[in-house]
Design an enzyme around this catalytic site. Sequence first.
Site, mmCIF file in Angstrom:
data_model
loop_
_atom_site.group_PDB
_atom_site.id
_atom_site.type_symbol
_atom_site.label_atom_id
_atom_site.label_comp_id
_atom_site.label_asym_id
_atom_site.label_seq_id
_atom_site.Cartn_x
_atom_site.Cartn_y
_atom_site.Cartn_z
ATOM 1 N N ARG A 1 -43.229 -41.136 -48.531
ATOM 2 C CA ARG A 1 -42.289 -40.343 -47.737
ATOM 3 C C ARG A 1 -41.425 -39.497 -48.663
ATOM 4 O O ARG A 1 -40.826 -40.009 -49.612
ATOM 5 C CB ARG A 1 -41.400 -41.275 -46.909
ATOM 6 C CG ARG A 1 -40.203 -40.606 -46.225
ATOM 7 C CD ARG A 1 -39.407 -41.680 -45.487
ATOM 8 N NE ARG A 1 -38.191 -41.192 -44.874
ATOM 9 C CZ ARG A 1 -36.963 -41.630 -45.181
ATOM 10 N NH1 ARG A 1 -36.797 -42.549 -46.122
ATOM 11 N NH2 ARG A 1 -35.899 -41.153 -44.563
ATOM 12 N N ARG B 1 -21.997 -36.016 -40.103
ATOM 13 C CA ARG B 1 -21.408 -36.803 -41.181
ATOM 14 C C ARG B 1 -19.957 -36.381 -41.426
ATOM 15 O O ARG B 1 -19.535 -35.296 -41.033
ATOM 16 C CB ARG B 1 -22.206 -36.636 -42.477
ATOM 17 C CG ARG B 1 -23.617 -37.182 -42.406
ATOM 18 C CD ARG B 1 -24.344 -37.046 -43.733
ATOM 19 N NE ARG B 1 -25.672 -37.628 -43.681
ATOM 20 C CZ ARG B 1 -25.944 -38.905 -43.865
ATOM 21 N NH1 ARG B 1 -24.953 -39.737 -44.142
ATOM 22 N NH2 ARG B 1 -27.167 -39.363 -43.780
ATOM 23 N N LYS C 1 -39.209 -39.718 -34.554
ATOM 24 C CA LYS C 1 -38.296 -40.789 -34.938
ATOM 25 C C LYS C 1 -37.450 -41.179 -33.724
ATOM 26 O O LYS C 1 -36.707 -40.358 -33.190
ATOM 27 C CB LYS C 1 -37.407 -40.342 -36.095
ATOM 28 C CG LYS C 1 -38.166 -40.134 -37.391
ATOM 29 C CD LYS C 1 -37.314 -39.501 -38.475
ATOM 30 C CE LYS C 1 -36.213 -40.410 -38.941
ATOM 31 N NZ LYS C 1 -35.470 -39.805 -40.082
ATOM 32 N N THR D 1 -36.258 -48.997 -41.735
ATOM 33 C CA THR D 1 -34.836 -49.189 -42.018
ATOM 34 C C THR D 1 -34.449 -50.647 -42.265
ATOM 35 O O THR D 1 -34.716 -51.519 -41.441
ATOM 36 C CB THR D 1 -33.923 -48.629 -40.899
ATOM 37 O OG1 THR D 1 -34.436 -47.384 -40.428
ATOM 38 C CG2 THR D 1 -32.521 -48.404 -41.432
#
Length: 485
Positions: free
Chosen positions: A43, A84, A228, A286
């Site tokens: 990835r 963020r 995702k 994850t």
Amino acid sequence: MKLEPKMKLLKHKRTKIIATLGPACADEDSIRQMIQKGVNMFRLNMSHGEHAEHYASYQMIRNIAAACEKHIAVLVDLCGPKIRTGTFKNNQILLVKGDGVTITMRDVEGKPGLIPSQYKSLAYDVAVGQRIFLADGVMELVVEKVEGTEVYCRVLQGGMLSNHKGINLPDSVVSAPSMTEKDYDDAMFAVGLGVDFLALSFVRHVDDIHLLRAWLEQQGSNIGIIAKIERPEALDDACAIIEAADAIMVARGDLGVELPPEQVPITQDMLIKEARKQCKPVIVATQVLESMIEHARPTRAEATDIFHSVSSSADAIMLSGETAVGHYPVKAVEMMARVIINAEAYLWHQGAFCSAAVKGKAHQSALPFGNAVARSTSLLSRDLMVHGIVVLSESGWTTVTVSSERPEAPILAVTSSEETCRRMSLIWGVIPVLAEVEDMGNHVALAKRLVQTYSLAKKGDPILLVQGFHRDEANNCPSIMVLKV
């Protein structure tokens, strides 16, 4: 009765391993070792690094994979919208439970009581009474007032907040599109490289997949799309998203913040079941071996988590920070492979493979033709105790259909397309094989030769030869041949 956890291992692991490249492992020796230890796909994370760095990594992967005679896929993971925090004076501030704090859209430096947001639409997306999570849910705020560019909040759960930490809005409808300008730039870069898959972040509706697919078609590209699943809204449209995508990723990081923790393992299982039902590969991602970022051994809970993913029949499990920035990237891959191989040996000896076919419930209506033939293949692999299943598949659809029923025997997936060969490295139980076009004509001879080449069967052993599945059921013409080597 004595319980013996050690047992004879299977020759080939079925569950695939994805490793994220980063500063800790973006060198030839680490990539080579990770391939040798069991990595099937790498990835490239567009949230970090520059195109030049990713280009160098991509070239290393292709060159080393060729030298190792392995078919290794490459995945480019798009960032999606960055929700963020900005930066703080002294790089961090302390949030105290009960205190007031303001989140601002203004381009300023943060300080005690003031949190800058990189996401400029936050004030438009939130409302009074809604929660805001910070730093993967470690800290929690509640919105008390919104005025212009300022969101006034109360701290429900405090902690130390540092630069560029994630902001999650579990109660809000986020207006940001899945594809940002940076994502289109990164996707164009990926198309130019010739990667095998694009992972689309922040998927909420099936239209997100359709938009990316249409854009790729405009570029003349058929790169596989991995959706995702990291937002609760995606669960409302999950079946359509799975149908539209080429594979899905259960991204438990953000999903675990947006959903109550007790619902995450249930959601993971449900997504795996639906993906298998639709013959689509599914990746679990994850915090799989999170402790191995710092330590040479995983926690027992992490090993158990991997076992759960394997027993749930995920196609692949992904390592993120463990390999990208961890102290032990190769050891993390090796540990992942060890847990997978031992879990699969246990499940095989328990008769868990092809369990869906064996224990299938009575159907209210006929199964789709392709699924029925795939189920029959799985049953035959068990009843005849075949040593290998040879699948002829130019697009990969026959392979993923047969794999979805999790047969007991390894699957040799044969194609004359190098691109298809690499993509099939993601699929459960599959050993991708690249064959010359002229060899594909004599199917029987090819199948018998390959199972011996890969040491799956010897003279006199039974094998299965499967071909003829098609995405369009109207064009389905599958066949199963039982052969003796």
